[in-house]
Design an enzyme around this catalytic site. Structure first.
Site, PDB file in Angstrom:
ATOM      1  N   LYS B 101       0.853  -1.187   0.000  1.00 51.09           N
ATOM      2  CA  LYS B 101       0.000   0.000   0.000  1.00 51.09           C
ATOM      3  C   LYS B 101       0.886   1.235   0.000  1.00 51.09           C
ATOM      4  O   LYS B 101       1.627   1.485   0.954  1.00 51.09           O
ATOM      5  CB  LYS B 101      -0.921   0.016   1.232  1.00 51.09           C
ATOM      6  N   GLY B 162      -8.857   8.785   9.399  1.00 49.42           N
ATOM      7  CA  GLY B 162      -9.147   8.793  10.833  1.00 49.42           C
ATOM      8  C   GLY B 162     -10.254   9.735  11.240  1.00 49.42           C
ATOM      9  O   GLY B 162     -10.512   9.906  12.437  1.00 49.42           O
ATOM     10  N   ALA B 188      -9.966   5.123   3.840  1.00 46.94           N
ATOM     11  CA  ALA B 188     -10.016   6.282   4.735  1.00 46.94           C
ATOM     12  C   ALA B 188     -11.369   6.969   4.728  1.00 46.94           C
ATOM     13  O   ALA B 188     -11.968   7.194   3.690  1.00 46.94           O
ATOM     14  CB  ALA B 188      -8.949   7.306   4.402  1.00 46.94           C
ATOM     15  N   GLY B 189     -11.815   7.276   5.935  1.00 48.70           N
ATOM     16  CA  GLY B 189     -13.005   8.101   6.101  1.00 48.70           C
ATOM     17  C   GLY B 189     -14.231   7.376   6.611  1.00 48.70           C
ATOM     18  O   GLY B 189     -15.142   7.999   7.147  1.00 48.70           O
TER      19      GLY B 189
END
Lengths: 70, 264
Positions: B101, B162, B188-189
């Site tokens: 990643k 986060g 993310a989110g």
């Protein structure tokens, strides 16, 4: 009589009284047999070569492991 | 395996990928990952502690690499060079494992990706044989550029890392999904189960999350909720939602055979 030399291990200076290999250095730092990877002066040292590569005065070592992260 | 997720030629049954950060301890990490059903887990690459105990357990003891596919990340890297160095070390650490990643950050406050550096790092890594899953902005043009470079998956943010703010721009995600020829993952989110379901209903191939599980009051229970939400969202996507009918109701019960009115 060998001259003292210093290497940087994860940012900390280590003084060596004799020539060490990468493997010796890992042992000295309590990392023998641990799953870690080593970079010497910006280049990865393959595990198979740990016992062969001798450290030189001024070498910079980065030794990493996997930790929790996203 | 029906409807597998295929990444870099390998099939996975689970469409939920999870991070391993910010848990109370390794036991909780293991239990949450297990409850999530995830097969791919992200890990960070950090300097070893000097003078650590010889017998001290490591993450790898709790999440054996024989069972899970490790996805080493470049979290905390702000330049292409640092990210590439980190992943070269990760590949050595994980015995030649190529799936990684990539994330190159641009700002410590919002952790938004630095896309020029991300593109640069992606080029180098693909050239060196890495299979790159790449955290990126939700810009369809740059997602296409990453795909053209040869990335194995593009992973736009749904909102900042986060934050738990959920899917803030579903339209951009759709623009990316509609054009992409590689898997698209929301990375993310996500804050709660419905966010994960929405991402999957939009047509994402999978969802990657960490805080939504590890920062839940009961992480293991939330991991189980996320597993179901991702599966439900995927099924809803495959089933194809009914068309939205604005301003026009349509009864579900028959319009005929109603009782006669009592009074005329």
């Amino acid at each position: 009589m060998t001259k003292m030399m210093t290497v940087t291990f994860n940012g900390e200076t280590q003084t060596l009284k004799c020539r060490l290999t990468v493997r010796d250095m890992l042992e000295r730092m309590g990392l023998a047999g641990k799953r870690v990877a080593v970079e010497r002066n910006g280049r990865v040292v393959p595990r198979a070569e740990h016992g062969d590569i001798l450290l030189f005065d001024g070498d910079r070592l980065e030794v990493i492991a996997a930790v929790g992260g996203g | 395996m029906s409807d597998p997720l295929i990444i870099a030629g390998k099939a996975y049954a689970s469409r939920l990928l999870v991070g391993t950060g910010k848990y109370r301890d390794f036991e909780e990490t293991r239990d949450a990952v297990e409850a999530s059903g995830a097969e791919i887990v992200t890990v960070a690459i950090r300097r070893t502690n000097i003078g650590q105990h010889a017998g001290e357990p490591s993450l790898l003891d709790y999440l054996p690499p024989s069972r899970y596919t490790y996805l080493p990340n470049t979290a905390g890297c702000y330049t292409a060079e640092d990210a590439v160095r980190t992943l070269r070390l990760a590949r050595e650490l994980l015995d030649g494992h190529a799936l990684v990643k990539l994330e190159v950050l641009g700002d410590p406050q919002n952790l938004y990706p630095n896309m020029p550096e991300t593109l640069k790092a992606a080029e180098t890594l693909v050239r060196e044989g890495f299979q790159v899953m790449v955290y990126c902005s939700d810009d369809p043009i740059q997602a296409r550029m990453l795909e053209d470079i040869g990335c194995a998956a593009v992973m736009p943010l749904a909102s900042i890392i986060g934050s738990g703010m959920g899917i803030l721009n579903p339209w951009n995600l759709r623009l990316i999904i509609d054009k992409a020829r590689v898997p698209v993952l929301v990375d993310a989110g996500v804050g709660t189960a419905s966010d994960a379901a929405i991402a999957m209903e939009l047509g994402c191939d999978a969802v990657l999350m960490n805080s939504a599980i590890s920062h839940a009051r009961k992480p293991v229970l939330m991991a189980s909720a996320m597993k179901k939400a991702v599966a439900a969202g995927r099924e809803a996507y495959l089933a194809g939602r009914m068309p939205r009918k604005l301003y026009t109701a349509e009864p579900s019960s028959p319009a005929e055979g109603l009782l006669a009115a009592l009074a005329a």
